[in-house]
Design an enzyme around this catalytic site. Structure first.
Site, mmCIF file in Angstrom:
data_model
loop_
_atom_site.group_PDB
_atom_site.id
_atom_site.type_symbol
_atom_site.label_atom_id
_atom_site.label_comp_id
_atom_site.label_asym_id
_atom_site.label_seq_id
_atom_site.Cartn_x
_atom_site.Cartn_y
_atom_site.Cartn_z
ATOM 1 C CG MET A 223 24.163 114.861 8.687
ATOM 2 S SD MET A 223 23.189 115.823 10.118
ATOM 3 C CE MET A 223 24.565 117.001 10.431
ATOM 4 C CB CYS A 224 25.132 109.012 8.127
ATOM 5 S SG CYS A 224 26.600 108.637 8.499
ATOM 6 C CB THR A 225 25.178 108.355 13.541
ATOM 7 O OG1 THR A 225 26.288 107.575 12.827
ATOM 8 C CG2 THR A 225 24.764 107.802 14.713
#
Length: 432
Positions: free
Chosen positions: A214-216
């Site tokens: 999700m951070c990517t």
């Protein structure tokens, strides 16, 4: 004449119990060389078979076959859970449904069809998620059979049933029979909580689903799939909070495509197309009716053996491969001592002090034995990164670029939670 069959509106004979279960009673009226040592033939085992409660999770390709098989094998108190409604694409293999049923809940239609076809069998449907029910609900069943197409759902029910088990209370022991298919391949298995390998023990055997950190997705997309996931997972709920994204709706896919294309342009990424967008959104698993029938038959047979003790149950995993001839293989899957569900041990993870938290999270997501989707990490004193809710995600996002040496101590424990699991994983960080 009470023993004369009559015709139902489906033109199938309605038999009195003695006739309907005649073949089944062949295995329950007398013992044999393959019966378990504790098997006691006679009326008691028949009554137990007919009265015990059995739960089927999923009323799709496998679930339809399971409900039919169980109803014809003497199980007369069946419950079924499914959260889906019937789609036109289901009709080629989910044989309990008709075109007039499109849009109706699968569990309710399947239950009504089987009860009409096999009088005397009671099937109680629930249209909703397995997470809607608590331990009191699951504790009423003797056996639970999973006909799911979701790793997340399997992991949830596996962990829930394992956590329910109390060695001092035999009533909390709930065997799970799990079936799964993919094209011409399939498997069935028996999970005895705290005794045999659980679903989590074999997670690294599963084909890892395509997931993206999700951070990517939120910050540093590198692939066209990242842009599509951003549009479908983050932007769609924000713009249409009351509408579920439908992978078969061309207008929905077109909206996601437009958003993903704009984001791809912003980050100089090429390759976003309509077909790729639909493929990422739907994540389709191919299904073949005959494979469903084979695997469901195996699961139902094992349920009958466990319920009656009339034969030795499988130990404990069966593979079926039908894409190049026909091949089956049964073996004992070993339980893992460090399984986070049935082992309860901490997991040691090596990392460099210079590694960023974002890189550490990506490595956790890539681990086949975890199969995390949107992990949140916290120590005993600090939230390192919270994937949800949005306010906490924004508050902890700056930590993603910080080095692990700044955030945790060598040997410190990190609690990892994820939407895919009803439990947490305890990770011990070791600096190398």
């Amino acid at each position: 004449m009470p023993n004369m069959p009559v015709q139902s509106d489906l033109r199938a004979p309605i038999l009195v119990p003695e006739e309907r279960w005649r073949d089944i009673y062949t295995y329950l009226d007398r013992t044999g060389p393959f019966a378990n040592e504790g098997f006691e033939p006679g009326e008691t085992v028949k009554e137990f078979l007919h009265s015990l409660k059995i739960l089927v999770i999923g009323a799709g390709g496998l679930g339809c076959e399971l409900l039919k098989d169980l109803a014809l094998m003497g199980f007369t108190d069946i419950h079924v859970i499914d959260m889906d409604t019937i789609d036109v694409s289901n009709l080629n293999r989910q044989f309990l449904f008709r075109a007039s049923d499109v849009g109706k809940p699968k569990a309710e239609v399947a239950a009504a069809f089987v009860m009409k076809r096999v009088p005397g069998v009671k099937i109680t449907p629930y249209f909703g998620k397995i997470q809607d029910k608590d331990e009191d609900y699951y504790s009423q069943f003797t056996i639970i059979i999973c006909g799911l197409d979701s790793v997340v759902a399997r992991r949830w029910i596996n962990a829930t049933v394992a956590n329910m088990y109390d060695e001092d209370d035999p009533e909390t022991f709930k065997p799970i029979i799990d079936g799964g298919t993919e094209g011409f391949k399939g498997q069935s298995r028996i999970i005895l909580p705290r005794m045999t390998a659980c679903y989590e023990c074999s997670l690294d055997m599963q084909t890892k689903p395509t997931t993206y950190p999700m951070c990517t997705i939120a910050n540093t997309p590198r692939l066209p799939e990242h842009c599509i996931e951003w549009a479908s997972v983050l932007e769609w709920p924000k713009v249409f909070p009351e509408t579920k994204l439908d992978g078969d709706d061309s207008e929905h896919i077109r909206w996601v495509l437009d958003k993903a294309t704009a984001r791809a342009t912003e980050f100089n990424i090429s390759g976003v197309s309509y077909s790729l967008t639909q493929g990422v959104v739907k994540n389709i698993i191919p299904a073949i009716a005959s494979t469903n029938a084979i695997v469901a038959a195996s699961c139902a047979t094992e349920a009958f053996k466990i319920a009656t003790n009339s034969a030795t149950a499988m130990n404990n995993y069966m593979m079926y491969v039908g894409d190049q001839g026909v091949y089956t293989y049964t073996f004992e899957l070993q339980r893992k001592d460090d399984c986070p569900v049935c082992g309860g041990a901490t997991v040691k993870v090596d990392c460099n002090k210079m590694e960023t938290l974002e890189g550490f999270i990506e490595r956790l997501v890539d681990r086949k034995d975890f199969q995390l989707k949107k992990p949140s990490l916290r120590t005993s004193t600090t939230s390192l990164y919270m994937a949800a809710p949005r306010a906490l995600e924004q508050a902890t996002r700056p930590n993603l670029t910080k080095q692990m040496g700044e955030l945790v101590e060598n040997g410190e424990e990190i609690t990892v939670t994820d939407e895919a699991l009803p439990i947490s994983i305890c990770v011990v960080v070791r600096f190398v």
